[in-house]
Scaffold this motif. Sequence first.
Motif, short mmCIF file in Angstrom:
data_model
loop_
_atom_site.label_atom_id
_atom_site.label_comp_id
_atom_site.label_asym_id
_atom_site.label_seq_id
_atom_site.Cartn_x
_atom_site.Cartn_y
_atom_site.Cartn_z
N THR A 32 -18.00 11.06 -38.69
CA THR A 32 -18.79 9.83 -38.70
C THR A 32 -19.06 9.37 -40.14
OG1 THR A 32 -20.82 8.78 -37.88
CG2 THR A 32 -21.03 11.02 -38.67
N LEU A 33 -19.17 8.06 -40.30
CA LEU A 33 -19.48 7.44 -41.58
C LEU A 33 -20.99 7.19 -41.66
CD1 LEU A 33 -18.31 5.87 -44.19
CD2 LEU A 33 -18.52 3.83 -42.76
N ASP A 77 -14.04 5.36 -40.08
CA ASP A 77 -14.27 3.92 -40.18
C ASP A 77 -15.64 3.55 -39.62
OD1 ASP A 77 -14.00 4.02 -37.41
OD2 ASP A 77 -11.92 3.32 -37.44
N GLN A 78 -15.84 2.26 -39.34
CA GLN A 78 -17.15 1.75 -38.96
C GLN A 78 -17.42 1.83 -37.46
OE1 GLN A 78 -17.13 -2.14 -40.77
NE2 GLN A 78 -17.86 -1.37 -42.73
N ASP A 79 -16.70 2.66 -36.75
CA ASP A 79 -16.98 2.90 -35.34
C ASP A 79 -17.87 4.14 -35.23
OD1 ASP A 79 -16.74 2.62 -32.50
OD2 ASP A 79 -15.31 4.29 -32.53
N LEU A 80 -18.97 4.06 -34.50
CA LEU A 80 -19.91 5.16 -34.33
C LEU A 80 -20.40 5.68 -35.68
CD1 LEU A 80 -18.44 7.22 -31.33
CD2 LEU A 80 -20.41 5.70 -31.33
N THR A 81 -20.99 4.79 -36.46
CA THR A 81 -21.56 5.18 -37.75
C THR A 81 -22.93 5.81 -37.57
OG1 THR A 81 -22.38 2.92 -38.02
CG2 THR A 81 -20.26 3.44 -39.04
N SER A 82 -23.47 6.38 -38.65
CA SER A 82 -24.65 7.23 -38.54
C SER A 82 -25.77 6.83 -39.48
CB SER A 82 -24.26 8.68 -38.81
OG SER A 82 -23.49 9.21 -37.76
N ALA A 83 -26.99 7.27 -39.10
CA ALA A 83 -28.19 7.07 -39.92
C ALA A 83 -28.56 8.33 -40.69
CB ALA A 83 -29.36 6.65 -39.03
N ALA A 84 -27.73 9.36 -40.62
CA ALA A 84 -27.92 10.59 -41.39
C ALA A 84 -26.57 11.29 -41.47
CB ALA A 84 -28.97 11.50 -40.75
N ALA A 85 -26.42 12.14 -42.47
CA ALA A 85 -25.13 12.81 -42.68
C ALA A 85 -25.00 14.06 -41.81
CB ALA A 85 -24.97 13.20 -44.14
N ALA A 93 -22.42 9.82 -33.59
CA ALA A 93 -23.30 8.98 -34.39
C ALA A 93 -24.65 9.67 -34.54
CB ALA A 93 -23.46 7.61 -33.73
N VAL A 94 -24.92 10.20 -35.72
CA VAL A 94 -26.11 11.00 -35.96
C VAL A 94 -27.35 10.12 -35.95
CG1 VAL A 94 -27.23 12.66 -37.48
CG2 VAL A 94 -24.73 12.56 -37.36
#
Length: 380
Positions: free
Chosen positions: A83-84, A210-218, A246-247
């Motif tokens: 995830t990004l 990429d920008q699919d299922l991006t995250s709010a934490a690493a 996606a975190v």
Amino acid sequence: MPEIDPFWQNDFTCIGAMDELSELQKTYQFDLPDELIARHPAQFRDQSRLMVLPADRPLPENRSFFELDQILEPSDILVWNDTLVEPRRVFLQRSTGARIEALFLEPVQSDPSRSVAPAPEGSQSWSCLIRNASRIKQEELLIEPQSQRNFRFLRLTDSANNHSFFLQPEPGLNMHEFFLNYGQMPIPPYLGREEEAGDRNRYQTVYAGDQDLTSAAAPTAGLHFSAPLIDRLKDRGIRIASVRLAVGLGTFAPLTGENLRKGELHEERFSMPETTATLLNHPAGRIIAVGTTTLRALESNLREYQRFEPGTFQTRAFFKPPDRIRSIQGLITNFHLPGSSLLMLVSAFAGTERILHAYRQAVEDRYRFYSYGDAMLVFA
């Protein structure tokens, strides 16, 4: 992994922890000197320390993450979360000039404001954590001062008087570009500092997608991998596969009595490529998860389908002892916060006493803890 600090807790939800939860969390407490909390990453990604817990030996080994390609076997399979992480920490402003800090968690699939006002065409609401949200009026417009973009504030309250907060951007706003230009990386609040220039690079894995299922934490266990180390792993014959989770709150929110009563955490979305499912259904060696987010996705998927199934899914799974983890044989993970769901998940895989003993040893040996800290590799 980060957890929400008390400022977020006060506004996000009512945390009235049950006695049973308090007793459970007491089991997973340990003393950690403040100086062992890593405020910054190691100078080089793969120079972090690595505590190895072999399955057939009682005592841990002190190694370097740089040695991972020599520690693993050529038949092993590493599975990581690609995830990004987006810079979703945004400072907004009220009409009074008051500064508002928001962490954008994820876009909601349906309009949460439908009971208040319909969403404008071309707009999508985002679930958020917001400091001092109690002071903001329903449907108040908040402004990002540099871009002059506005966001409508929405509050929903459930039957238990728990509050959820949403921000609705103005129609047509590309949120990915907005975060990149005006947001800050969501580094954990316990670091006690603002974002620095290096965080854009170091609070992101080198293999982020990429920008699919991006995250709010690493997914922080993956922060230790460098490009040269990945090349050496591949040269040794170690296969690498990915899932993408996606975190969000399911990973870093503090536990509540409601979590314990329902046996669930906040929902997180994840995907599993067909190539990953095929490889994991016919492994030639050990499956080793890189991080607790990867483990949560793999175990949730296996329990639902009795095999690894490709596709896009949601999980609310809360794994803790005496749950038995069946999806992996090894786990790479950082050292987690006391009493957290992540520490319970690691204990479900490797055993509570074994993990707590390793944590005490890590403190004695001066390992660095939490998101920017050192790692452990544990086999079961």
